[in-house]
Design an enzyme around this catalytic site. Structure first.
Site, PDB file in Angstrom:
ATOM      1  CB  THR A 121       6.916  -3.608  13.594  1.00 41.57           C
ATOM      2  OG1 THR A 121       8.571  -4.272  13.143  1.00 41.57           O
ATOM      3  CG2 THR A 121       7.071  -2.475  12.398  1.00 41.57           C
ATOM      4  CG  ASN A 164     -11.632 -15.577   1.636  1.00 41.02           C
ATOM      5  OD1 ASN A 164     -11.689 -14.200   1.454  1.00 41.02           O
ATOM      6  ND2 ASN A 164     -10.771 -16.138   2.682  1.00 41.02           N
ATOM      7  CB  SER A 185       0.372  -5.853   7.262  1.00 36.04           C
ATOM      8  OG  SER A 185       0.918  -6.585   5.978  1.00 36.04           O
ATOM      9  CE  LYS A 202      -1.923  -1.327  11.823  1.00 37.25           C
ATOM     10  NZ  LYS A 202      -0.940  -0.370  11.256  1.00 37.25           N
ATOM     11  CE1 TYR A 233      -1.623  -6.218  10.891  1.00 42.64           C
ATOM     12  CE2 TYR A 233      -3.675  -7.135  10.018  1.00 42.64           C
ATOM     13  CZ  TYR A 233      -2.845  -6.096   9.887  1.00 42.64           C
ATOM     14  OH  TYR A 233      -3.139  -4.982   9.077  1.00 42.64           O
ATOM     15  CB  THR A 243      -6.044  -3.478   9.278  1.00 37.95           C
ATOM     16  OG1 THR A 243      -6.965  -4.417   8.947  1.00 37.95           O
ATOM     17  CG2 THR A 243      -5.648  -3.464  11.000  1.00 37.95           C
ATOM     18  CG  ASP A 244     -11.303  -4.459   7.838  1.00 36.28           C
ATOM     19  OD1 ASP A 244     -10.189  -5.068   7.731  1.00 36.28           O
ATOM     20  OD2 ASP A 244     -12.133  -4.798   6.882  1.00 36.28           O
ATOM     21  CB  ILE A 273      -1.100  -0.186   1.183  1.00 38.63           C
ATOM     22  CG1 ILE A 273      -1.727  -1.394   1.068  1.00 38.63           C
ATOM     23  CG2 ILE A 273      -1.676   1.345   1.296  1.00 38.63           C
ATOM     24  CD1 ILE A 273      -2.768  -1.247   2.501  1.00 38.63           C
TER      25      ILE A 273
END
Length: 352
Positions: free
Chosen positions: A99, A258, A84, A163, A159, A133-134, A11
């Site tokens: 991070t 998916n 991510s 976040k 993750y 992120t959602d 991104i």
């Protein structure tokens, strides 16, 4: 100038390219650690552009961040820097904590010190844009309404937990110190330059190389899909006009299971690059064991950013996914550079 962290990733790299396409935009100091997902080949077109200054380093390096702020005096920071990949966070969470949490803390503190020493006008203009992120919102059932900005945080993976913690730090720095922040929480991005461990690029490349197309569980996990170019335009809008201290959800209004995403990719490949044997790429679909704590559904309500800032995605999923597949067909050199021995080892470990 503006400082972009993580600007050699998927991104972040797209944002840097998008920003510098506009000749009137400021230059970018691009700070990236160049982990496995950071790829300077993404930025090859900027090699001779004096507006792009690349710096190899990490947001957790206090002395480096302080020096960059002092030397270049950016009027904004856009923070993409993050580990991510959910699967990698399950196997090795420590790097995600370091991070995404400690690194964000260091960046905030360096930026706050820099901001405190600006003159009144520059202090008023400065912005810190945190990209999130959602997944921090947790999982939805099929009947639940989509995530709004007021949805409680319920992260379910290392993750998303890391976040979520970084989001809380950013919020606290605004409310405690008056530090001028905005936060965006985006849905699943896809598009050019995507490292092929994520679903869409993985399926495209495996299909073209006659490999299985791995689908977790029953393939009915639902995500909202956002074309990366649309995400970049939303970030520009929020950075320019978003209200300080606010969070904006950025989504594509494209909920897809998916399995449906994979079948769509197969159909496009059947049209653009048919298999030699004439069969459908869908025959390569293989169901594999579901991953631990796999969220069932994400859905973004992006009405706030449309209502306040007039932003709405330009791409539908049908137009965006076709552009994405075509890009991978047209850029074999970039793909070859990414698919290293260590990457193949990861795929073997994850999808054995």
């Amino acid at each position: 100038m503006i400082l972009v962290t993580g600007g050699a990733g998927f991104i972040g790299g797209n944002f840097v390219l998008d920003w510098l396409r506009e000749p009137n935009n400021e230059g970018i100091i691009n700070l990236d650690k160049l982990t496995y997902a950071g790829n300077l080949a993404t930025l090859a077109s900027l090699k001779d552009d004096p507006r792009h200054i690349f710096v190899h380093g990490e947001i957790g390096d206090k002395e480096l961040v302080q020096r960059l702020l002092s030397e270049h005096k950016p009027r904004a920071i856009v923070n993409f820097a993050a580990e991510s990949h959910v699967d990698r966070s399950i196997h090795g969470p420590a790097e995600f904590v370091q991070t995404n949490i400690v690194g964000t803390f260091n960046l905030l503190e360096c930026a706050r010190e820099y901001w405190n020493n600006l003159d009144v006008d520059k202090k008023a203009q400065f912005r810190f844009h945190h990209v999130s992120t959602d997944e921090v919102y947790g999982s939805l059932s099929a009947q639940d309404p989509a995530f709004t900005e007021s949805h409680p945080y319920e992260p379910n993976s290392p993750y998303s937990a890391s976040k979520a913690a970084s989001d809380h730090l950013v919020r606290a720095w605004f409310h405690t110190y008056g530090f001028p922040v905005v936060t965006t929480n985006c849905s699943n991005n896809y598009g050019p330059y995507h490292f092929p461990e994520k679903l869409i690029p993985l399926v495209i490349l495996n299909a073209l190389n006659s490999k299985p197309l791995p689908i977790y569980g029953d393939g009915q996990q639902v995500r909202d899909w956002l074309y990366v170019g649309d995400h970049c335009s939303a970030i520009r809008e929020v950075l320019a006009n978003g209200r300080l201290g606010e969070t904006y959800n950025i989504g594509g209004w494209n909920e897809k299971a998916n399995l449906d995403v994979v079948k769509t990719i197969c159909n496009i490949l059947n049209e653009l690059k048919p298999r030699i044997d004439g069969k459908s790429y869908a025959e390569q679909i293989t169901f594999v064991k579901d991953r631990p704590g796999h969220d069932r559904r994400y859905a973004i309500d992006a009405s706030k950013v449309e209502r306040e800032l007039g932003w709405r995605p330009a791409e539908t999923f049908d137009t965006g996914i076709r552009k994405t597949v075509q890009w991978y067909l047209d850029n074999p050199e970039w793909i070859e550079g990414v698919v290293s021995g260590s990457y193949r080892d990861w795929l073997s470990k994850q999808y054995q």
